[in-house]
Design an enzyme around this catalytic site. Structure first.
Site, PDB file in Angstrom:
ATOM      1  N   ASP A  13       0.883  -1.176   0.000  1.00  0.00           N
ATOM      2  CA  ASP A  13       0.000   0.000   0.000  1.00  0.00           C
ATOM      3  C   ASP A  13       0.916   1.219   0.000  1.00  0.00           C
ATOM      4  O   ASP A  13       2.143   1.095   0.123  1.00  0.00           O
ATOM      5  CB  ASP A  13      -0.894  -0.006   1.249  1.00  0.00           C
ATOM      6  N   SER A  14       0.323   2.402  -0.070  1.00  0.00           N
ATOM      7  CA  SER A  14       1.127   3.623   0.007  1.00  0.00           C
ATOM      8  C   SER A  14       1.605   3.887   1.439  1.00  0.00           C
ATOM      9  O   SER A  14       2.580   4.603   1.634  1.00  0.00           O
ATOM     10  CB  SER A  14       0.296   4.811  -0.477  1.00  0.00           C
ATOM     11  N   GLY A  46      -3.463   8.583  -3.937  1.00  0.00           N
ATOM     12  CA  GLY A  46      -4.805   8.995  -4.380  1.00  0.00           C
ATOM     13  C   GLY A  46      -4.843  10.098  -5.426  1.00  0.00           C
ATOM     14  O   GLY A  46      -5.551   9.985  -6.425  1.00  0.00           O
ATOM     15  N   CYS A  76      -4.384  -1.646  -1.717  1.00  0.00           N
ATOM     16  CA  CYS A  76      -4.566  -0.225  -1.978  1.00  0.00           C
ATOM     17  C   CYS A  76      -5.601  -0.124  -3.098  1.00  0.00           C
ATOM     18  O   CYS A  76      -5.411  -0.711  -4.166  1.00  0.00           O
ATOM     19  CB  CYS A  76      -3.228   0.358  -2.430  1.00  0.00           C
ATOM     20  N   ASN A  77      -6.686   0.567  -2.815  1.00  0.00           N
ATOM     21  CA  ASN A  77      -7.741   0.678  -3.823  1.00  0.00           C
ATOM     22  C   ASN A  77      -7.284   1.480  -5.030  1.00  0.00           C
ATOM     23  O   ASN A  77      -7.642   1.179  -6.167  1.00  0.00           O
ATOM     24  CB  ASN A  77      -8.981   1.350  -3.226  1.00  0.00           C
ATOM     25  N   THR A  78      -6.493   2.536  -4.770  1.00  0.00           N
ATOM     26  CA  THR A  78      -6.043   3.395  -5.865  1.00  0.00           C
ATOM     27  C   THR A  78      -5.228   2.571  -6.860  1.00  0.00           C
ATOM     28  O   THR A  78      -5.467   2.611  -8.066  1.00  0.00           O
ATOM     29  CB  THR A  78      -5.201   4.560  -5.312  1.00  0.00           C
ATOM     30  N   GLU A 155      -3.656   8.513   8.695  1.00  0.00           N
ATOM     31  CA  GLU A 155      -2.209   8.404   8.937  1.00  0.00           C
ATOM     32  C   GLU A 155      -1.853   9.101  10.250  1.00  0.00           C
ATOM     33  O   GLU A 155      -0.968   8.672  10.986  1.00  0.00           O
ATOM     34  CB  GLU A 155      -1.426   9.042   7.780  1.00  0.00           C
ATOM     35  N   CYS A 187     -11.122   2.644   0.231  1.00  0.00           N
ATOM     36  CA  CYS A 187      -9.719   3.004   0.438  1.00  0.00           C
ATOM     37  C   CYS A 187      -9.311   2.258   1.693  1.00  0.00           C
ATOM     38  O   CYS A 187     -10.051   2.273   2.686  1.00  0.00           O
ATOM     39  CB  CYS A 187      -9.576   4.518   0.641  1.00  0.00           C
ATOM     40  N   THR A 188      -8.160   1.583   1.643  1.00  0.00           N
ATOM     41  CA  THR A 188      -7.796   0.739   2.786  1.00  0.00           C
ATOM     42  C   THR A 188      -7.461   1.554   4.030  1.00  0.00           C
ATOM     43  O   THR A 188      -7.347   1.001   5.122  1.00  0.00           O
ATOM     44  CB  THR A 188      -6.634  -0.201   2.419  1.00  0.00           C
ATOM     45  N   HIS A 189      -7.287   2.884   3.882  1.00  0.00           N
ATOM     46  CA  HIS A 189      -7.102   3.715   5.068  1.00  0.00           C
ATOM     47  C   HIS A 189      -8.431   3.956   5.812  1.00  0.00           C
ATOM     48  O   HIS A 189      -8.432   4.242   7.008  1.00  0.00           O
ATOM     49  CB  HIS A 189      -6.540   5.089   4.686  1.00  0.00           C
TER      50      HIS A 189
HETATM   51  N1  DGL Z   1      -4.792   3.200   1.013  1.00  0.00           N
HETATM   52  C1  DGL Z   1      -4.812   3.528  -0.358  1.00  0.00           C
HETATM   53  C2  DGL Z   1      -6.099   3.214  -1.047  1.00  0.00           C
HETATM   54  O1  DGL Z   1      -6.712   2.244  -0.674  1.00  0.00           O
HETATM   55  C3  DGL Z   1      -4.088   4.759  -0.822  1.00  0.00           C
HETATM   56  C4  DGL Z   1      -4.334   6.034  -0.128  1.00  0.00           C
HETATM   57  C5  DGL Z   1      -3.433   7.093  -0.716  1.00  0.00           C
HETATM   58  O2  DGL Z   1      -2.221   6.904  -0.705  1.00  0.00           O
HETATM   59  O3  DGL Z   1      -3.953   8.097  -1.220  1.00  0.00           O
HETATM   60  O4  DGL Z   1      -6.503   3.856  -1.980  1.00  0.00           O
END
Ligand code: DGL
Length: 281
Positions: A13-14, A46, A76-78, A155, A187-189
């Site tokens: 992921d990021s 993102g 990571c969804n992105t 974060e 988004c995994t966050h």
């Molecule tokens: N956690 C990531 C996602 O699922 C990326 C978030 C990001 O870096 O913008 O999209």
């Protein structure tokens, strides 16, 4: 057990968002070893272009491959929205993204046929969820909203601050008023902010956290490919980031609720040098 079965699962992921998927893999597959990479130097993904995110995803995957992983989970969804097809084409190992499992869970949960999707600008602009959901059921109406400030809030660990609730109201009230009965945390966050998001929607709206569904797909794929690791000694997980390892370690320990082994740094130069610049996207 084959040599490959005893190899670790690679997850990237990021930043810390992919740990929501890691926590679920650890819960559902306690014998599996994990190599995790958080691209903290280049977070957020993102707002970046499709080409840049795809290039990062290739470099992240190359790093995991150098650590002998048997499968890559794009947590990571992105990156899943734009790069899973390219990764699958390039590499001869199973690549699992988070979009398809989340879309499937949304389709099986909605009663009204109106589904909300929240995610980064990249994920929302790609319409990856809309495509996946309407492929499964073309009657479903999908309402998509990007929530760019959620990643820095997660974060930062500002899970239940007043300011987080104010921002959540700002982003999510139109979605709530649209009458969706299911919202995909795309988004995994975002599962880190689930409590606050839930306050805006109230108890009648179901929030889909694709981590659980993704871990289930990981389990199914490993078992169908004969790649599941058998029990035999506690698994050793390894964590890598591209910058500020102590910060990641603190955040990850808070999130996973357990001490982490050392977190190693792989510099962006190393990432880029070993895989080279990808010209032919
Ligand atoms: N956690 C990531 C996602 O699922 C990326 C978030 C990001 O870096 O913008 O999209």
């Amino acid at each position: 057990m084959s040599d490959t079965a005893s190899s670790p699962i690679g997850v990237f992921d990021s930043g810390i968002g992919g740990l929501t998927v890691v926590a679920e893999i650890m819960r559902q597959l306690p014998d599996e070893e994990i190599v995790y990479f958080g691209d903290t130097a280049r977070l957020p993904y993102g707002p970046k272009s499709e080409e840049t995110v795809t290039q990062f995803a290739i470099q992240d995957t190359e790093l995991l491959l150098r650590h002998g992983v048997k499968m890559v989970v794009v947590a990571c969804n992105t990156a899943s929205s734009v790069a899973v097809a390219e990764l699958t084409r390039r590499y001869d190992l199973p690549v699992i993204g988070v979009i398809a499992p989340g879309a499937l869970a949304a389709v099986s949960s909605t009663l009204t046929g109106k589904v909300g999707v929240i995610g980064t600008e990249g994920t929302i602009a790609s319409h990856a969820y809309r495509r996946e959901i309407t492929n499964l059921d073309r009657e479903i109406e999908v309402v998509e909203v990007s929530c760019p400030l959620f990643v820095p809030l997660a974060e930062e660990g500002w899970t239940d601050r007043e300011v987080t609730l104010v921002i959540a109201h700002e982003y999510l009230t139109p979605l709530r008023d649209a009458g969706v009965d299911v919202v995909v945390l795309g988004c995994t966050h975002y599962p880190i902010l689930k409590g606050t998001v839930g306050k805006v929607f109230g108890p009648t709206v179901k929030l889909i956290d694709s981590a659980e569904e993704t871990a289930r797909e990981v389990a199914e794929r490993l078992s169908s490919l004969g790649l599941a690791r058998e029990a035999g000694g506690a698994p050793e997980h390894r964590f890598f980031v591209s910058d500020v390892p102590h910060r990641f370690k603190e955040q990850a320990e808070r999130f996973l609720g357990a001490p982490l082994p050392n977190v190693s740094v792989v510099s962006v130069d190393e990432l880029a040098a070993e895989s080279g610049r990808v010209e032919s996207l």
